[in-house]
Design a protein around this motif. Sequence first.
Motif, PDB file in Angstrom:
ATOM      1  N   ASP A  45      -4.005   5.761  -9.535  1.00 50.77           N
ATOM      2  CA  ASP A  45      -3.517   4.264  -9.246  1.00 50.77           C
ATOM      3  C   ASP A  45      -3.945   3.849  -8.101  1.00 50.77           C
ATOM      4  OD1 ASP A  45      -1.378   5.645 -11.067  1.00 50.77           O
ATOM      5  OD2 ASP A  45      -0.777   7.144  -9.561  1.00 50.77           O
ATOM      6  N   LEU A  46      -4.688   4.151  -7.100  1.00 54.87           N
ATOM      7  CA  LEU A  46      -4.690   3.432  -5.749  1.00 54.87           C
ATOM      8  C   LEU A  46      -5.771   2.232  -7.081  1.00 54.87           C
ATOM      9  CD1 LEU A  46      -6.075   5.917  -2.797  1.00 54.87           C
ATOM     10  CD2 LEU A  46      -3.990   4.164  -3.022  1.00 54.87           C
ATOM     11  N   GLN A  47      -6.679   2.326  -7.134  1.00 54.62           N
ATOM     12  CA  GLN A  47      -7.566   1.459  -8.397  1.00 54.62           C
ATOM     13  C   GLN A  47      -6.851   0.667  -8.905  1.00 54.62           C
ATOM     14  OE1 GLN A  47      -9.966   3.048 -10.751  1.00 54.62           O
ATOM     15  NE2 GLN A  47     -10.847   1.043 -11.590  1.00 54.62           N
ATOM     16  N   THR A  48      -4.954   1.066  -9.982  1.00 54.02           N
ATOM     17  CA  THR A  48      -4.305   0.166 -10.366  1.00 54.02           C
ATOM     18  C   THR A  48      -3.226  -1.371  -9.077  1.00 54.02           C
ATOM     19  OG1 THR A  48      -3.782   1.683 -11.689  1.00 54.02           O
ATOM     20  CG2 THR A  48      -1.856   0.520 -11.691  1.00 54.02           C
ATOM     21  N   LEU A  49      -2.792  -0.120  -8.296  1.00 57.98           N
ATOM     22  CA  LEU A  49      -2.523  -0.724  -6.895  1.00 57.98           C
ATOM     23  C   LEU A  49      -3.514  -2.292  -6.378  1.00 57.98           C
ATOM     24  CD1 LEU A  49      -1.252   1.782  -4.349  1.00 57.98           C
ATOM     25  CD2 LEU A  49       0.357  -0.183  -6.055  1.00 57.98           C
ATOM     26  N   THR A  50      -4.875  -1.468  -6.352  1.00 55.28           N
ATOM     27  CA  THR A  50      -5.731  -3.040  -5.618  1.00 55.28           C
ATOM     28  C   THR A  50      -5.550  -4.112  -6.597  1.00 55.28           C
ATOM     29  OG1 THR A  50      -7.645  -2.081  -6.719  1.00 55.28           O
ATOM     30  CG2 THR A  50      -7.001  -1.323  -4.450  1.00 55.28           C
ATOM     31  N   GLY A  51      -5.360  -3.951  -8.256  1.00 49.72           N
ATOM     32  CA  GLY A  51      -5.273  -4.998  -8.925  1.00 49.72           C
ATOM     33  C   GLY A  51      -4.101  -5.790  -9.315  1.00 49.72           C
ATOM     34  N   TRP A 103       0.463  -9.578  -3.878  1.00 50.27           N
ATOM     35  CA  TRP A 103       0.949  -8.095  -3.130  1.00 50.27           C
ATOM     36  C   TRP A 103       1.832  -8.153  -3.409  1.00 50.27           C
ATOM     37  CZ3 TRP A 103      -1.159  -5.968   0.264  1.00 50.27           C
ATOM     38  CH2 TRP A 103      -3.145  -6.224   0.911  1.00 50.27           C
ATOM     39  N   ARG A 113       2.622  -5.036  -4.495  1.00 54.19           N
ATOM     40  CA  ARG A 113       1.999  -4.176  -3.501  1.00 54.19           C
ATOM     41  C   ARG A 113       3.375  -3.762  -2.972  1.00 54.19           C
ATOM     42  NH1 ARG A 113      -4.390  -5.397  -2.821  1.00 54.19           N
ATOM     43  NH2 ARG A 113      -4.165  -6.448  -3.956  1.00 54.19           N
TER      44      ARG A 113
END
Length: 146
Positions: free
Chosen positions: A58-64, A67, A70
């Motif tokens: 999920d952290l990887q998904t959030l970076t994509g 803003w 996010r």
Amino acid sequence: MNLIPWYIAAIGAAVMWGIHYPLIGHALKYVSLPTVLVITVLPLFVLGPFFVRPVLADLQTLTGLGWGIRALILAIALTSLLGTVSLYLAIGGKNATLAAVIEISYPVFVALFAWLLFREVHINASVLAGGALVFAGVAIIILGNR
């Protein structure tokens, strides 16, 4: 994703909060608000190792994500903390029952912020009437228990 029907989960949540609030009131008679907050998050430390894989994904998904999205997702942490602190202050200031009865007005705010943030409409005539009754009840409780 859900292993049980949503309404069973909702009843389970109500029962757990029904247990949780008096426990918070009891704890606040003996220890500070920061200690109660830390105790509240202890299960996350115990269960955290079991959720490393999905959290990292999920952290990887959030970076994509952009803003704006996010920020809305990360706002969960702030609103959770502020809501918890507000609730615990209310319980410590009066009692768990009165705090819970007033806090139960939150569905009206859910509908309001669902519309303000996401333009989702969850309101109809019965929701408006029920919300008005809830706020009338909150006013009666506040006026009778200052």
